[in-house]
Design an enzyme around this catalytic site. Structure first.
Site: not given
Ligand code: IPM
Ligand code: MG
Length: 353
Positions: A142, A189, A221, A245, A249
């Protein structure tokens, strides 16, 4: 106690859900005799529109001067579909994380009994799952050097980690594990990436300081598979920025809705509290977004920034009660049952507190 809060609603559904979190904070303040003072700050697409900068200096100053940041979301489809755009709302989020030194992002994943059937996974598999992802937030790809060469036909993002960045996040994760079930999974990894090999080396060097913590190592993975194969295996997961990240999710579907997952970002300066769901532009302005993740983020704010555990618990209890009573938005409503609006859920939770 006097709570100085920077209110940063951002874009999309951000303002609607943060509005409900503020109601919950105010209700807690009335109940426990605190007073909250809010200062509004702009980050994201709304800040680009106003100031031409996704994280203007003015907003940074407000955040630095506050005890906590209550954050909504950033993002706007008009930027998503334009890869040539020079300025993007997400840069605002990355800038606020970097400038506040928020190197640790804590994302708890828990389940609610009455919502188990909402999970795309089998109920028996997710029932009782309860773990925390500790995601490194200010390093890795990032923030590493990035760019284009060969007339734009070659692109690169550099994954860089320094030992001190790894040490401080691992320390936090080990300590977190000590306060929970003493099981830490370091996700990397290391079979391919040099950064991951440094992570593993540093973690192995720290293990003896935490003899009560059972530490194991998992390739990312494999971890992405184990998360949905046996989520109950995990207690505390620690990992680098990009892996964190993606895995969080994925983990959000365990609890049935992304609208339930809160997070705390902590580090050197003011801590920040945000739902993990993002700006959900399709729902913006419709009063249908689930405010519970934002409200639960406010609970984390009481606990992490102010050490007010009872206050945090009062919010958690009210959220659990709203789910139990079926006072939920459309993402959580059971088939045929009424779906409540964002503000109705917010009002109910505040009243319950
Ligand atoms: C999160 C989001 C952010 C990230 C984006 C919006 C930049 O996906 O907070 O998980 O990738 O960190
Ligand atoms: Mg995210």
């Amino acid at each position: 106690m006097k709570l100085k809060i920077a209110e940063v609603p951002g874009d999309g559904i951000g303002p609607e859900v943060v509005g409900q979190a503020v109601k919950a904070v105010d209700a807690v303040c009335r109940k426990f005799g605190h007073s909250a003072e809010y200062t509004m700050a702009y980050v994201g697409a709304c800040a680009i529109d106003r100031f031409g900068d996704p994280y203007p200096e003015e907003s940074h100053k407000i955040c630095m001067d506050s005890d906590a940041v209550l954050f909504g979301a950033v993002g706007d489809p008009k930027y998503d579909n334009d890869p040539t755009s020079k300025v993007r709302p997400e840069q605002g989020l990355l800038a606020i994380r970097k400038k506040l030194g928020l190197y640790a992002n804590i994302r708890p994943v828990e389940t609610f009994k009455s919502l188990l059937y909402k999970s795309p996974l089998k109920e028996g598999l997710v029932d009782g799952a309860d773990f925390v992802c500790v995601r490194e937030l200010t390093g890795g790809m990032y923030f590493g050097e990035k760019g284009r060469r060969d007339n734009g036909d070659t692109a690169f993002d550099t994954n860089v980690y320094h030992r001190f960045e790894i040490e401080r996040i691992l320390k936090l994760a080990f300590e977190y594990a000590m306060r929970r079930h003493r099981h830490l999974t370091v996700v990397d990894k290391a079979n391919v990436l040099e950064t991951s090999r440094l992570w593993r080396q540093v973690a192995q060097g720290m293990e003896h300081e935490y003899p009560d913590v059972q530490t194991d190592y998992m390739f990312v993975d494999n971890a992405s598979m184990q998360l949905i194969r046996c989520p109950k295996f995990f207690d505390v997961i620690v990992t680098e920025n990009t892996f964190g990240d993606i895995l969080t999710d994925e983990a959000s579907c365990i609890s049935g809705s992304m609208g339930l997952l809160a997070s705390a970002s902590i580090g050197e300066h003011t801590s920040l509290f945000e739902p993990i769901h993002g700006s959900y532009p399709q729902a913006a302005g419709k009063n249908i977004a689930n405010p519970l993740a934002a409200i639960l983020s406010a609970a984390m704010m009481f606990e992490y920034s102010f050490g007010l555990m009872e206050e945090g618990k009062a919010i958690r209890k009210a959220v659990a009660a709203s789910i139990e009573a079926g006072i939920v938005t459309e993402d959580l409503a059971s088939e045929g049952a009424k779906a409540y609006s964002t503000t109705e859920v917010g009002d109910w939770v505040a009243k319950h507190i």
